[in-house]
Scaffold this motif. Structure first.
Motif, PDB file in Angstrom:
ATOM      1  N   VAL A  80       0.892  -1.262   0.136  1.00 52.94           N
ATOM      2  CA  VAL A  80      -0.036  -0.026  -0.021  1.00 52.94           C
ATOM      3  C   VAL A  80       0.874   1.202  -0.022  1.00 52.94           C
ATOM      4  O   VAL A  80       1.941   1.182  -0.417  1.00 52.94           O
ATOM      5  CB  VAL A  80      -0.887  -0.155   1.104  1.00 52.94           C
ATOM      6  CG1 VAL A  80      -2.098  -1.213   0.836  1.00 52.94           C
ATOM      7  CG2 VAL A  80      -0.281  -0.457   2.618  1.00 52.94           C
ATOM      8  N   GLY A  81       0.402   2.495   0.529  1.00 51.35           N
ATOM      9  CA  GLY A  81       1.114   3.636   0.316  1.00 51.35           C
ATOM     10  C   GLY A  81       1.990   4.024   1.484  1.00 51.35           C
ATOM     11  O   GLY A  81       3.161   4.392   1.201  1.00 51.35           O
ATOM     12  N   ASN A  82       1.527   4.088   2.874  1.00 48.57           N
ATOM     13  CA  ASN A  82       2.351   4.643   3.874  1.00 48.57           C
ATOM     14  C   ASN A  82       1.896   3.908   5.176  1.00 48.57           C
ATOM     15  O   ASN A  82       1.069   3.040   5.160  1.00 48.57           O
ATOM     16  CB  ASN A  82       2.190   6.256   3.840  1.00 48.57           C
ATOM     17  CG  ASN A  82       0.796   6.668   3.900  1.00 48.57           C
ATOM     18  OD1 ASN A  82      -0.153   5.973   4.491  1.00 48.57           O
ATOM     19  ND2 ASN A  82       0.330   7.596   3.098  1.00 48.57           N
ATOM     20  N   ASP A  83       2.359   4.448   6.352  1.00 49.16           N
ATOM     21  CA  ASP A  83       2.192   4.156   7.357  1.00 49.16           C
ATOM     22  C   ASP A  83       0.579   3.906   7.748  1.00 49.16           C
ATOM     23  O   ASP A  83       0.055   2.924   8.396  1.00 49.16           O
ATOM     24  CB  ASP A  83       2.865   5.076   8.555  1.00 49.16           C
ATOM     25  CG  ASP A  83       4.421   4.572   8.512  1.00 49.16           C
ATOM     26  OD1 ASP A  83       5.094   4.240   7.700  1.00 49.16           O
ATOM     27  OD2 ASP A  83       4.772   4.765  10.053  1.00 49.16           O
ATOM     28  N   VAL A 143      17.501  -9.649   6.800  1.00 49.84           N
ATOM     29  CA  VAL A 143      18.477  -8.694   7.315  1.00 49.84           C
ATOM     30  C   VAL A 143      18.531  -8.800   8.942  1.00 49.84           C
ATOM     31  O   VAL A 143      19.609  -8.771   9.407  1.00 49.84           O
ATOM     32  CB  VAL A 143      17.774  -7.325   6.953  1.00 49.84           C
ATOM     33  CG1 VAL A 143      18.987  -6.242   7.413  1.00 49.84           C
ATOM     34  CG2 VAL A 143      17.909  -7.177   5.414  1.00 49.84           C
ATOM     35  N   GLY A 144      17.457  -8.933   9.356  1.00 46.96           N
ATOM     36  CA  GLY A 144      17.217  -9.169  10.844  1.00 46.96           C
ATOM     37  C   GLY A 144      16.061  -8.931  11.394  1.00 46.96           C
ATOM     38  O   GLY A 144      14.974  -9.415  10.708  1.00 46.96           O
ATOM     39  N   LYS A 145      15.819  -8.757  12.731  1.00 43.03           N
ATOM     40  CA  LYS A 145      14.511  -8.780  13.356  1.00 43.03           C
ATOM     41  C   LYS A 145      13.410  -7.889  12.816  1.00 43.03           C
ATOM     42  O   LYS A 145      14.087  -7.007  11.855  1.00 43.03           O
ATOM     43  CB  LYS A 145      14.807  -8.493  14.961  1.00 43.03           C
ATOM     44  CG  LYS A 145      15.412  -7.119  15.225  1.00 43.03           C
ATOM     45  CD  LYS A 145      15.636  -6.729  16.804  1.00 43.03           C
ATOM     46  CE  LYS A 145      16.007  -5.522  16.980  1.00 43.03           C
ATOM     47  NZ  LYS A 145      16.472  -5.241  18.327  1.00 43.03           N
ATOM     48  N   ALA A 146      12.270  -7.914  13.373  1.00 43.52           N
ATOM     49  CA  ALA A 146      11.324  -7.009  12.802  1.00 43.52           C
ATOM     50  C   ALA A 146      11.526  -5.674  12.608  1.00 43.52           C
ATOM     51  O   ALA A 146      12.319  -4.935  13.629  1.00 43.52           O
ATOM     52  CB  ALA A 146      10.035  -7.203  13.722  1.00 43.52           C
ATOM     53  N   GLY A 147      11.500  -4.946  11.498  1.00 45.03           N
ATOM     54  CA  GLY A 147      11.645  -3.501  11.231  1.00 45.03           C
ATOM     55  C   GLY A 147      13.126  -3.310  10.390  1.00 45.03           C
ATOM     56  O   GLY A 147      13.391  -2.489   9.885  1.00 45.03           O
ATOM     57  N   SER A 148      14.042  -4.605  10.414  1.00 39.30           N
ATOM     58  CA  SER A 148      15.167  -4.425   9.769  1.00 39.30           C
ATOM     59  C   SER A 148      15.133  -4.091   8.383  1.00 39.30           C
ATOM     60  O   SER A 148      16.061  -3.783   7.648  1.00 39.30           O
ATOM     61  CB  SER A 148      15.957  -5.579  10.359  1.00 39.30           C
ATOM     62  OG  SER A 148      16.244  -5.832  11.714  1.00 39.30           O
ATOM     63  N   GLY A 149      14.126  -4.985   7.745  1.00 34.57           N
ATOM     64  CA  GLY A 149      13.908  -4.889   6.441  1.00 34.57           C
ATOM     65  C   GLY A 149      13.732  -3.227   6.228  1.00 34.57           C
ATOM     66  O   GLY A 149      14.300  -2.806   5.074  1.00 34.57           O
ATOM     67  N   GLN A 150      12.837  -2.587   6.653  1.00 33.81           N
ATOM     68  CA  GLN A 150      12.682  -1.237   6.590  1.00 33.81           C
ATOM     69  C   GLN A 150      14.022  -0.196   6.657  1.00 33.81           C
ATOM     70  O   GLN A 150      14.318   0.518   6.066  1.00 33.81           O
ATOM     71  CB  GLN A 150      11.531  -0.788   7.371  1.00 33.81           C
ATOM     72  CG  GLN A 150      10.300  -1.330   7.135  1.00 33.81           C
ATOM     73  CD  GLN A 150       9.722  -1.119   5.838  1.00 33.81           C
ATOM     74  OE1 GLN A 150       9.961  -0.213   5.156  1.00 33.81           O
ATOM     75  NE2 GLN A 150       8.653  -1.769   5.559  1.00 33.81           N
ATOM     76  N   ILE A 185       6.206   1.241  12.667  1.00 31.76           N
ATOM     77  CA  ILE A 185       4.961   0.600  12.126  1.00 31.76           C
ATOM     78  C   ILE A 185       5.257  -0.819  12.091  1.00 31.76           C
ATOM     79  O   ILE A 185       4.349  -1.622  12.425  1.00 31.76           O
ATOM     80  CB  ILE A 185       4.263   1.382  11.243  1.00 31.76           C
ATOM     81  CG1 ILE A 185       2.794   0.707  11.020  1.00 31.76           C
ATOM     82  CG2 ILE A 185       4.979   1.263   9.729  1.00 31.76           C
ATOM     83  CD1 ILE A 185       1.723   1.122  12.124  1.00 31.76           C
ATOM     84  N   ALA A 186       6.409  -1.244  11.487  1.00 32.94           N
ATOM     85  CA  ALA A 186       6.507  -2.549  11.221  1.00 32.94           C
ATOM     86  C   ALA A 186       6.840  -3.313  12.396  1.00 32.94           C
ATOM     87  O   ALA A 186       6.397  -4.420  12.545  1.00 32.94           O
ATOM     88  CB  ALA A 186       8.219  -2.810  10.433  1.00 32.94           C
TER      89      ALA A 186
END
Length: 302
Positions: A76-79, A172-179, A112-113
């Motif tokens: 989708v678009g954003n947070d 890449v790692g734990k939650a949020g790491s992809g972002q 948010i991730a």
């Protein structure tokens, strides 16, 4: 059609824009039972008409899309958009079953991730934040690179589906790491395309053969994806395609915000963001990021 195969699953794709629409095509072509949903119903109906036989159903809302699904994918678009379709009253997590897998390909904040990951953990749902790089071409060809955050078991649960539209999956790692990895990616692109714009204008002003200049410098340390794919179009002043400046500014805003939280200075990213804002102010927000060259006057003939 994707060359990847996996055990057929019930997969729902939410968000049928340029990237999400292509992902849905690959998922359906891989033999999965596909459900689609888009907040603008006309887009879902058009996607279905353009891709006959791929979608099993068009869902009425995100919760309906998640009903009976094994895997739900969002793009989708954003947070705010993501929070609404996942955590809202008619959100995915209202209906996605225990043991189900949630994959988000939206470029959003790490905050948010992480929040969605916590909610997923409490519901015993596998959760992966997996922003993408590879551009529209990569989405159409099924060769995207996915930068994934989440637990090992979540990545492995998502992998067979993600392989249908990607050529590289990096945990890449734990939650949020992809972002966070996607933010680093966008910082690199911003600096690269700004420098390329200056190089093109410099060579043009010198009345050089632009093809010869490209041939000379694209085989060495200056080579980049941006140079290979945008040198000629920037020289020709063609920008009505690609990754929009509006979206890049959203992504850079996330990077700059995260940088402030980390206490990291990002002076080049901040400067290039200002350059992009100048193009936005002249109505060029939907142009490709290479339109940054428009803020540099063209001297003489190339």
């Amino acid at each position: 059609m994707s060359e990847h195969t996996a055990t057929p699953r019930k997969v729902s794709v939410i968000g049928l824009g340029t990237m999400g629409g292509a992902i849905a095509r690959h998922v359906g072509a891989a033999g999965h039972e596909l459900t689609i949903y888009n907040r603008t119903p006309e887009r879902a109906r058009k996607w279905n008409a353009d891709n006959p036989g791929l979608a099993h159903r068009i869902a009425a809302n995100p919760a309906h899309a998640a009903q009976d699904a094994d895997v739900v994918i969002t793009c989708v678009g954003n947070d705010d958009d993501l929070a609404d379709v996942v955590l809202g009253p008619n959100g995915v997590f209202r209906m996605l079953k225990k043991g189900g897998t949630f994959i988000d390909h939206t470029t959003v904040s790490a905050r948010i991730a992480r929040q969605i990951s916590v909610e997923a953990r409490d519901l015993k749902i596998h959760c992966v934040d997996a922003p993408m790089t590879g551009s529209q071409i990569g989405a159409e060809n099924g060769t995207l690179t996915l930068m994934c955050g989440g637990r090992d078991d979540a990545i492995e649960a998502a992998r067979p589906i993600m392989e249908s539209y990607s050529s590289r999956i990096v945990h890449v790692g734990k939650a949020g790491s992809g972002q966070i990895a996607k933010m680093a990616n966008q910082i690199c692109i911003a600096g690269n395309v700004a420098a390329l714009a200056e190089a093109v204008r410099f060579a043009q002003a010198s009345h050089l053969d632009m093809e010869k200049v490209y041939e000379a410098i694209s085989g060495g340390a200056a080579q980049s994806w941006q140079m290979d794919n945008r040198w000629r179009s920037m020289d020709a002043d063609e920008f009505d395609f690609g990754f929009a400046i509006d979206w890049m500014r959203k992504d850079l805003g996330l990077s700059l915000e995260e940088g402030r939280g980390l206490g990291v200075s990002l002076p080049v990213a901040a400067l290039v963001d200002q350059f992009f804002s100048e193009i936005q102010a002249t109505g060029g927000g939907r142009l490709d990021t290479s339109a940054i060259i428009k803020r540099l006057p063209k001297k003489g003939n190339s």
